[in-house]
Scaffold this active site. Structure first.
Site, mmCIF file in Angstrom:
data_model
loop_
_atom_site.group_PDB
_atom_site.id
_atom_site.type_symbol
_atom_site.label_atom_id
_atom_site.label_comp_id
_atom_site.label_asym_id
_atom_site.label_seq_id
_atom_site.Cartn_x
_atom_site.Cartn_y
_atom_site.Cartn_z
ATOM 1 N N TYR A 111 0.841 -1.190 0.000
ATOM 2 C CA TYR A 111 0.000 0.000 0.000
ATOM 3 C C TYR A 111 0.880 1.246 0.000
ATOM 4 O O TYR A 111 1.850 1.313 -0.733
ATOM 5 C CB TYR A 111 -1.015 -0.047 1.151
ATOM 6 C CG TYR A 111 -2.206 0.807 0.836
ATOM 7 C CD1 TYR A 111 -3.046 0.494 -0.226
ATOM 8 C CD2 TYR A 111 -2.481 1.963 1.545
ATOM 9 C CE1 TYR A 111 -4.113 1.297 -0.568
ATOM 10 C CE2 TYR A 111 -3.560 2.775 1.221
ATOM 11 C CZ TYR A 111 -4.369 2.437 0.161
ATOM 12 O OH TYR A 111 -5.421 3.244 -0.171
ATOM 13 N N ARG A 164 -8.612 11.031 -7.527
ATOM 14 C CA ARG A 164 -7.654 11.654 -6.590
ATOM 15 C C ARG A 164 -6.897 10.534 -5.879
ATOM 16 O O ARG A 164 -7.165 10.231 -4.724
ATOM 17 C CB ARG A 164 -8.384 12.545 -5.581
ATOM 18 C CG ARG A 164 -7.453 13.429 -4.752
ATOM 19 C CD ARG A 164 -8.194 14.079 -3.598
ATOM 20 N NE ARG A 164 -8.763 13.094 -2.690
ATOM 21 C CZ ARG A 164 -8.075 12.499 -1.703
ATOM 22 N NH1 ARG A 164 -6.797 12.756 -1.525
ATOM 23 N NH2 ARG A 164 -8.684 11.636 -0.917
ATOM 24 N N LYS A 182 -6.220 -2.070 -0.871
ATOM 25 C CA LYS A 182 -7.028 -1.856 0.329
ATOM 26 C C LYS A 182 -7.667 -3.163 0.790
ATOM 27 O O LYS A 182 -7.696 -3.482 1.985
ATOM 28 C CB LYS A 182 -8.113 -0.825 0.024
ATOM 29 C CG LYS A 182 -8.523 0.014 1.202
ATOM 30 C CD LYS A 182 -7.529 1.142 1.439
ATOM 31 C CE LYS A 182 -8.007 2.103 2.490
ATOM 32 N NZ LYS A 182 -7.151 3.280 2.621
ATOM 33 N N GLU A 253 -13.349 5.282 -2.089
ATOM 34 C CA GLU A 253 -11.912 5.472 -1.879
ATOM 35 C C GLU A 253 -11.307 6.364 -2.961
ATOM 36 O O GLU A 253 -11.507 6.138 -4.159
ATOM 37 C CB GLU A 253 -11.209 4.104 -1.903
ATOM 38 C CG GLU A 253 -9.752 4.137 -1.535
ATOM 39 C CD GLU A 253 -9.513 4.364 -0.053
ATOM 40 O OE1 GLU A 253 -8.421 4.850 0.296
ATOM 41 O OE2 GLU A 253 -10.408 4.053 0.747
ATOM 42 N N ASP A 254 -10.590 7.395 -2.542
ATOM 43 C CA ASP A 254 -9.821 8.254 -3.444
ATOM 44 C C ASP A 254 -10.676 8.898 -4.529
ATOM 45 O O ASP A 254 -10.300 8.932 -5.709
ATOM 46 C CB ASP A 254 -8.650 7.484 -4.050
ATOM 47 C CG ASP A 254 -7.516 7.292 -3.054
ATOM 48 O OD1 ASP A 254 -7.694 7.671 -1.891
ATOM 49 O OD2 ASP A 254 -6.467 6.765 -3.428
ATOM 50 N N ASP A 276 -13.291 6.205 3.374
ATOM 51 C CA ASP A 276 -12.127 6.032 4.241
ATOM 52 C C ASP A 276 -11.245 7.265 4.280
ATOM 53 O O ASP A 276 -10.630 7.553 5.298
ATOM 54 C CB ASP A 276 -11.317 4.812 3.783
ATOM 55 C CG ASP A 276 -10.257 4.416 4.788
ATOM 56 O OD1 ASP A 276 -10.598 4.266 5.971
ATOM 57 O OD2 ASP A 276 -9.077 4.270 4.397
ATOM 58 N N ASP A 277 -11.174 8.018 3.180
ATOM 59 C CA ASP A 277 -10.353 9.231 3.162
ATOM 60 C C ASP A 277 -10.892 10.271 4.138
ATOM 61 O O ASP A 277 -10.124 11.050 4.712
ATOM 62 C CB ASP A 277 -10.322 9.826 1.750
ATOM 63 C CG ASP A 277 -9.805 8.837 0.725
ATOM 64 O OD1 ASP A 277 -8.692 8.339 0.900
ATOM 65 O OD2 ASP A 277 -10.532 8.548 -0.246
ATOM 66 N N ASN A 418 0.604 11.909 1.863
ATOM 67 C CA ASN A 418 1.216 10.776 1.173
ATOM 68 C C ASN A 418 1.408 11.108 -0.298
ATOM 69 O O ASN A 418 0.681 11.924 -0.850
ATOM 70 C CB ASN A 418 0.304 9.541 1.283
ATOM 71 C CG ASN A 418 0.320 8.936 2.666
ATOM 72 O OD1 ASN A 418 1.371 8.758 3.247
ATOM 73 N ND2 ASN A 418 -0.859 8.623 3.187
#
Length: 545
Positions: A111, A164, A182, A253-254, A276-277, A418
């Protein structure tokens, strides 16, 4: 007739059997049933494997050794990622055994941060399909397409639109690497069964023109859908998934900031879902702050928090901190939000800019002057907690951290962006510029730091501490919704598992190799809230409450 096959487990048990109908090469080529050179003689006879695998029977521990020997021969992180994914594709049990036994070493490869590099190169390193792709041109077929997935039960779906990816921007269909990684952590971290997980790429185009013109790009080559067309595509996807798997949890996610908040608000009260972000990052960051406050002995409600960055992660963390202040210290919503401020690309987020702010920033607009320089803002607001989520490398300057040191005896400094190249500062800089006083956790992994006679171990503020356990808790009690209180309970459970010996080294998170135990505690905490809120689909077991 179904022949039983003994399956070795990633939790070191070796007493389970599965009925299998596959034989010979079909069995060897099934990554969930394949044991490579580990099939014992009686299974080789019963399953038609004689001559199809080498004659030596090799234990799983020896196979792990072979995998790691080859892994460590690779001369690049991307090569190591490809090596592990090749194993993932041919022998999932061995893959998860390797990952669990070497999780501290392998996590940054599987990850963050290396998965970002893998996504950038995904069209070049592609080997075989994993997961599902729902493309813009096929929206009318989503309800039929979902039945092409062979598994009758799915517990968790992780979906991205690739808009993103980490701090790397729009990577389009290359972003499929994120759901794959993930869900690997769901399995390794909490023991979800691999067959019941589904990684998804919602390919609604890309605004990355370079990708659209790259010959090896694997997605649709048109600009991203916008407005009603985008909404209709997401709705078709959600209905398709829940039409076939009504209890499946959907993890967004993202997604880009505008869509992330919009989708969470649209679906959070309709289906079991979360982002989750926003929520996972908020919970894991709150857990780190709670651990730091065990060192300082101060209450959460007395902290003043400053964010550098005001996107998904910043808003999610801010909301979770505000919830903690209200739950633990009795602050009102207005009082809690008043202790939190944010900086965006235009400077301090203030009420003077209210009519020009995106909706997600408005709750944290302050009455302070319109300052733009970080050091000046710190001097004016006197925060005790500094959180970086803006993806601007080096934005925590020496002057800014020295000012933090003047604001707090033990400032909490969290450069969370990150990958590593985006980190607002390194732990070494944070310790040096605060005379060793800072309590530090980072978004990407960094090595221990020697500071004089002291040795600090900066913890990684890693969502893996939260989402596998939260997912397991939600799946186990068949939740109908996932609420803010569940994330707060997860954060408290995580913070409580940091030992005093780790706090003495300034480490704000527990030891990652304990992730199964950590996830179990988080799952129990989440389940308790689900039962308390009446959102569970089963009766509470006697040993939980």
């Amino acid at each position: 007739m179904k022949t039983p096959i003994r399956r070795y487990h990633t939790d070191l048990q070796d007493d389970a059997t599965l009925p299998v109908t596959k034989r010979g090469l079909a069995l060897v080529h099934d990554p969930l049933l394949n044991k490579g050179t580990g099939f014992p003689d009686h299974e080789r006879d019963a399953l038609g494997l004689r001559g199809l695998v080498p004659p030596a029977v090799v234990s799983i521990d020896d196979q792990v050794q072979r995998v790691m020997e080859n892994y460590r021969r690779k001369d690049s992180d991307l090569g190591r990622y490809i090596h592990l994914e090749a194993l993932h594709d041919r022998n999932e049990t061995l893959y998860y055994r390797v990952l669990l036994q070497h999780i501290t070493e392998l996590m940054p490869i599987v990850y963050t941060p290396v998965v970002g590099q893998a996504c950038q190169q995904y069209g070049h390193i592609y080997r075989r399909a994993r997961g599902m792709y729902f493309a813009a041109s096929e929206v009318k077929s989503f309800a039929e397409m979902v039945h092409n997935w062979p598994e009758p039960e799915v517990d968790v779906v992780v979906v991205t639109d690739g808009s993103r990816i980490l701090g790397l921007g729009d990577l389009g269909a290359n972003g499929i690497g994120i759901p794959i990684g993930k869900l690997a952590l769901y399995v390794a971290g909490a023991g979800l069964y691999p067959r019941k997980t589904l990684p998804v790429m919602l390919d609604l185009g890309t605004d990355n023109a370079a990708l659209r013109h790259e010959i090896l790009y694997l997605g649709e080559r048109h600009p991203r859908l916008r407005g009603a067309a985008y909404d209709e595509a997401v709705e078709a996807f959600v209905q398709a998934v829940h039409g076939r798997w009504p209890r499946a949890i959907i993890q967004f996610e993202d997604f880009s900031t505008d869509h992330a908040f919009m989708l969470l608000e649209r679906y959070r009260d309709r289906i079991p879902c979360f982002n989750d972000d926003i929520q996972g990052t908020g919970a894991v960051t709150l857990a780190g702050i709670l651990s730091a406050l065990r060192i300082t002995g101060q209450p959460l409600g007395e902290q003043r928090v400053l964010f550098v960055g005001a996107g998904c992660a910043g808003r999610g963390i801010a909301d979770m901190i505000a919830t903690g202040m209200m739950e633990q210290d009795g602050l009102s919503d207005e009082q809690a939000r008043g202790r939190i401020a944010m900086i965006d690309s235009a400077g301090l987020v203030t009420r003077a800019r209210l009519d020009r702010l995106n909706e997600h920033k408005r709750p944290y607009a302050t009455d302070a002057p319109a300052l733009t320089d970080l050091t000046s803002i710190i001097r004016h607001l006197r925060p005790t907690v500094l959180i970086g989520v803006g993806g601007q490398a080096g934005s925590f300057t020496e002057a800014a951290l020295q000012e933090m040191r003047r604001c707090a005896e033990r400032p909490i400094v969290l450069p969370l962006s990150n990958p590593t190249s985006k980190s607002e500062c390194t732990p070494e800089q944070a310790y040096a510029w605060t005379d060793g006083a800072a309590l530090v956790a980072t978004g990407s992994p960094f090595p221990p730091v020697a500071f004089g006679a002291l040795r600090f171990v900066p913890g990684q503020c890693n969502n893996m501490y939260i989402f596998p356990g939260l997912g397991m808790g939600a799946v186990s009690c068949q939740v109908r919704r996932i609420t803010h209180r569940m994330f707060y309970a997860a954060a408290r459970a995580l913070a409580e598992q940091v030992g005093e010996d780790r706090l003495a080294m300034g480490q704000l998170y527990p030891d990652l190799p304990q992730i199964r135990e950590i996830s179990a505690e988080v799952a129990c905490a989440v389940a308790r809230v689900a039962f308390d809120e009446g959102l569970a689909g089963i009766d509470p077991p006697d040993d939980l409450l």
